[in-house]
Design an enzyme around this catalytic site. Structure first.
Site, PDB file in Angstrom:
ATOM      1  N   GLN A 180     -12.796 -38.883  61.412  1.00  0.00           N
ATOM      2  CA  GLN A 180     -13.312 -37.513  61.622  1.00  0.00           C
ATOM      3  C   GLN A 180     -14.220 -37.424  62.845  1.00  0.00           C
ATOM      4  O   GLN A 180     -14.805 -36.360  63.110  1.00  0.00           O
ATOM      5  CB  GLN A 180     -14.044 -37.015  60.359  1.00  0.00           C
ATOM      6  CG  GLN A 180     -13.184 -36.968  59.107  1.00  0.00           C
ATOM      7  CD  GLN A 180     -12.105 -35.877  59.133  1.00  0.00           C
ATOM      8  OE1 GLN A 180     -12.072 -35.011  60.020  1.00  0.00           O
ATOM      9  NE2 GLN A 180     -11.193 -35.916  58.168  1.00  0.00           N
ATOM     10  N   CYS A 324      -7.525 -35.015  50.485  1.00  0.00           N
ATOM     11  CA  CYS A 324      -6.750 -36.214  50.141  1.00  0.00           C
ATOM     12  C   CYS A 324      -6.657 -36.390  48.633  1.00  0.00           C
ATOM     13  O   CYS A 324      -5.743 -37.017  48.131  1.00  0.00           O
ATOM     14  CB  CYS A 324      -7.399 -37.464  50.707  1.00  0.00           C
ATOM     15  SG  CYS A 324      -7.416 -37.453  52.480  1.00  0.00           S
TER      16      CYS A 324
HETATM   17  N1  PLP Z   1     -10.539 -41.692  56.667  1.00  0.00           N
HETATM   18  C1  PLP Z   1     -11.034 -40.448  56.671  1.00  0.00           C
HETATM   19  C2  PLP Z   1     -12.499 -40.244  56.905  1.00  0.00           C
HETATM   20  C3  PLP Z   1     -10.195 -39.364  56.442  1.00  0.00           C
HETATM   21  O1  PLP Z   1     -10.694 -38.110  56.446  1.00  0.00           O
HETATM   22  C4  PLP Z   1      -8.821 -39.597  56.186  1.00  0.00           C
HETATM   23  C5  PLP Z   1      -7.917 -38.476  55.834  1.00  0.00           C
HETATM   24  O2  PLP Z   1      -8.320 -37.499  55.242  1.00  0.00           O
HETATM   25  C6  PLP Z   1      -8.344 -40.925  56.223  1.00  0.00           C
HETATM   26  C7  PLP Z   1      -9.233 -41.941  56.459  1.00  0.00           C
HETATM   27  C8  PLP Z   1      -6.880 -41.240  55.980  1.00  0.00           C
HETATM   28  O3  PLP Z   1      -6.126 -40.905  57.115  1.00  0.00           O
HETATM   29  P1  PLP Z   1      -4.520 -40.828  57.063  1.00  0.00           P
HETATM   30  O4  PLP Z   1      -4.174 -39.517  56.472  1.00  0.00           O
HETATM   31  O5  PLP Z   1      -4.106 -40.941  58.522  1.00  0.00           O
HETATM   32  O6  PLP Z   1      -4.030 -41.980  56.281  1.00  0.00           O
END
Ligand code: PLP
Length: 378
Positions: A180, A324
């Site tokens: 982020q 997520c």
């Molecule tokens: N780390 C953070 C802080 C995130 O906000 C996210 C996704 O929301 C991820 C990791 C995971 O990323 P990806 O969707 O590319 O696997």
């Protein structure tokens, strides 16, 4: 009308990224491992993007590895490094507000016998660099701290913490989940004192299913994917060349004016903050020092999902908590001291450079209107 304010979950791919993906799929479809011309062309594309990403964080291109996204980057970094460096030093320091891809990797390692030390925000909602540095000892093999919290926008003191750790324990490996912060907050790999940095494509207007991992020269990770040995064995599997090309186009586009965009986001975020601050019954959960790309608020009395779907009817897209987790409570907001009433009614508004003051005014008006209607109709 569509007002997309869920950019911390994913962003709309930019035109440049889409064109690069399309061009690659139509013309440049070789396998980078093939020895003929088509293979070489694909390899040149992948290596070109490696250079672009490396330049954006002032690193050497040989330190950039492509992955399927930041979840994979985080897993390779945390588990892969713990397996190499944790044999005689089975202790890891992290925070209690990490993304699930770090949090769950830590739980896995805990199950394997590692001691995981999780630093929580203090009473004022802060995690100080002193608290992180003081948690590290000679038995600590790894420290993993995110750059910006994805639910509140809280900016962690990664630079100062890693500097303090490396001064005391130069052997301790440092990892930063910069998802982020990448393309939003300018940083250089060396100044961050990070041995490993995770980045994601779809949070920066490229496609989904592509990410990168920076590994400082000499830093090793135990591979968990066995296969053709691509990406110098760090991540076997044929490279996702089209999506890598798209990520390169997005990084090229957005690395040009990170500071200017940050100032503009600050301006529109402040406008929204002020507006919500003047509205009875709205609580702002993100402190003023948070990333201007994320604003977390609560409308006590209206559950997040109810408000989210209400806004959706007006073409306005926001998130409840972390996208997520599909609306499931991640526990991060309670780590920041929010009670259940505030957590249950939390909304995450996350911006990108294309959002405008007028869109945010419409959001504020719609929430104010919803508040009147939804609370009355209960
Ligand atoms: N780390 C953070 C802080 C995130 O906000 C996210 C996704 O929301 C991820 C990791 C995971 O990323 P990806 O969707 O590319 O696997």
């Amino acid at each position: 009308m569509e007002i997309y304010l869920d950019n911390a979950a994913t962003t709309k791919p930019c035109r440049e990224a889409v064109s690069a993906v399309m061009e690659c799929m139509e013309e440049n479809y070789g396998n980078p491992s093939s020895l003929h011309k088509k293979g070489l062309e694909a390899q040149l594309t992948v290596d070109g993007v490696r250079k672009i990403i490396a330049k954006s964080i002032a690193a050497d291109p040989s330190c950039i590895y492509f992955t399927s996204g930041a979840t994979e980057s985080n897993n390779i970094a945390v588990i892969g490094a713990a397996e190499i460096y944790g044999k005689r030093k089975p202790r890891i320091v992290t925070t209690s507000i990490e993304h699930a891809s770090v949090k769950k990797a830590m739980e896995y390692l805990e199950g394997k016998g590692f001691e995981i030390v999780r630093i929580s925000p203090d009473r004022s909602g802060n995690i100080t660099h002193e608290a992180i540095v003081n948690a590290v000892d000679e038995k600590t093999c790894l420290v993993s701290i995110m750059m910006v919290n994805n639910e509140t926008g809280y900016i962690l003191p990664v630079r100062r913490a890693f500097y303090g750790i490396k001064k005391k324990y130069p052997e301790c490996i440092t990892h930063c989940d910069a998802v982020q912060g990448f393309m939003k907050i300018p940083f250089k790999a060396a100044e961050l004192n990070a041995d490993m940095i995770s980045m994601s494509g779809h949070k920066i207007h490229a496609g989904k299913g592509v990410g990168a991992l920076y590994l400082k020269k000499g830093v090793r990770t135990e591979s968990r994917i066995f296969g053709g040995g691509q990406e110098k064995g760090v991540r076997s599997g044929t490279e996702n060349v089209p999506m890598i090309a798209g990520m390169g186009a997005a990084v090229k586009k957005f690395s040009r004016d990170i500071n200017e965009r940050y100032s503009e986001m600050k301006r529109i975020n402040n406008m929204l903050r002020q507006r919500f601050g003047e509205t009875d019954g709205i609580v702002i959960n993100s402190g003023e020092e948070c990333s201007p790309y994320i604003l977390n608020i609560s409308v006590p009395g209206i559950r997040s999902e109810i408000m989210l779907h209400y806004l959706e009817e007006y073409g306005i897209y926001v998130s409840s908590g972390s996208a997520c987790s599909k609306g499931a409570k991640s526990g991060v907001l309670s780590e920041f001291g929010l009670n259940d009433r505030l957590s249950d009614s939390a909304l995450r508004i996350s911006l990108c450079g294309e959002n405008t003051v007028s869109e945010l005014r419409t959001l504020a008006e719609t929430i104010e209107y919803a508040k009147g209607r939804l609370i009355k109709s209960k």
